[in-house]
Design an enzyme around this catalytic site. Structure first.
Site, PDB file in Angstrom:
ATOM      1  N   CYS A 250      47.431  36.263  32.380  1.00 52.34           N
ATOM      2  CA  CYS A 250      46.240  35.397  33.160  1.00 52.34           C
ATOM      3  C   CYS A 250      45.522  34.412  31.772  1.00 52.34           C
ATOM      4  O   CYS A 250      45.255  33.471  32.470  1.00 52.34           O
ATOM      5  CB  CYS A 250      45.046  36.204  32.573  1.00 52.34           C
ATOM      6  SG  CYS A 250      45.346  37.822  31.539  1.00 52.34           S
TER       7      CYS A 250
ATOM      8  N   HIS B  50      41.365  40.385  29.835  1.00 51.03           N
ATOM      9  CA  HIS B  50      41.928  40.264  30.833  1.00 51.03           C
ATOM     10  C   HIS B  50      40.644  39.097  31.050  1.00 51.03           C
ATOM     11  O   HIS B  50      39.803  38.933  31.041  1.00 51.03           O
ATOM     12  CB  HIS B  50      41.794  41.578  32.068  1.00 51.03           C
ATOM     13  CG  HIS B  50      42.683  40.511  33.596  1.00 51.03           C
ATOM     14  ND1 HIS B  50      43.416  40.129  33.534  1.00 51.03           N
ATOM     15  CD2 HIS B  50      42.155  40.340  34.076  1.00 51.03           C
ATOM     16  CE1 HIS B  50      44.361  40.044  34.673  1.00 51.03           C
ATOM     17  NE2 HIS B  50      42.716  39.710  35.267  1.00 51.03           N
TER      18      HIS B  50
ATOM     19  N   HIS C  80      42.986  34.779  38.981  1.00 51.08           N
ATOM     20  CA  HIS C  80      44.101  35.690  37.865  1.00 51.08           C
ATOM     21  C   HIS C  80      45.560  35.951  37.944  1.00 51.08           C
ATOM     22  O   HIS C  80      45.766  36.146  39.121  1.00 51.08           O
ATOM     23  CB  HIS C  80      42.884  36.663  37.276  1.00 51.08           C
ATOM     24  CG  HIS C  80      42.524  38.053  38.539  1.00 51.08           C
ATOM     25  ND1 HIS C  80      42.854  38.939  37.536  1.00 51.08           N
ATOM     26  CD2 HIS C  80      42.705  38.030  39.495  1.00 51.08           C
ATOM     27  CE1 HIS C  80      42.287  39.927  39.165  1.00 51.08           C
ATOM     28  NE2 HIS C  80      42.420  38.908  40.481  1.00 51.08           N
TER      29      HIS C  80
END
Length: 189
Positions: A92, A145, A161
């Site tokens: 990511c 993330h 992502h």
């Protein structure tokens, strides 16, 4: 004589086998469709007369966010690879890092460090090109993330992502998993 004819046919044949992009233009019913650009510009679809195409083209301007999003979208479908930053595999933060780096915006490589850049933005004020940060899985006490907002449609935020299960994908913040894991949004641009 047959050698000259054969040579002429080869020359004509090779000269017409170009791989360049072409657009048709005429004064009536002109169409301009460009589906892939090597300059990473957003895809443009214009139809209509030549005058309307020229008028539309002169009014269209692309922001840095548009270019970054277009660059990131080219990795859709790439498998997940921890620490990856290429088409062979991407994580990511690697996706976000490379997308911004391409346009000379250098961010830290890790998502938790990226979350220290830019200014915090309320969800109701986010724009495409902003970053979303999440606390996922077993590590809910720290940011691990990041996603890049690609669109806001019908009060739903779409972001690109890379996930360990599906690779690079576009998800919606209204999905319960992502909404529960959401921590903050930040504007770098």
């Amino acid at each position: 004589m047959s050698r000259i004819t054969l040579l002429m046919l080869l020359i004509v044949g090779f000269s017409s086998c170009k791989s360049s992009k072409r657009t048709t233009s005429s004064s009536v019913g002109s169409t301009k469709i460009i589906t892939k650009k090597s300059t990473n510009e957003p895809t443009v679809f214009n139809t209509g007369t030549q005058n309307s195409v020229e008028a539309t083209a002169s009014k269209v301007s692309y922001s840095t966010a548009d270019y970054i999003i277009t660059f990131a979208k080219q990795f859709e479908g790439v498998r997940y690879k921890w620490g990856g930053t290429t088409e062979a595999g991407m994580d990511c933060s690697g996706l976000v890092y490379e997308s911004f780096k391409t346009y000379d915006i250098i961010l830290p490589r890790a998502s938790k460090d990226m979350a220290k850049r830019g200014e915090k933005v309320a969800l109701k004020d986010v724009l495409h090109g902003d970053l979303l940060f999440f606390k996922t899985g077993n590590r809910r006490n720290s940011i691990n993330h990041v996603g890049l907002i690609v669109a806001i449609r019908n009060n739903d935020i779409e972001f690109i992502h890379s996930t360990s299960s599906k690779g690079v994908i576009i998800s919606r913040l209204n999905e319960s998993y992502w909404l529960n894991a959401f921590h903050e949004a930040r504007r770098v641009l």
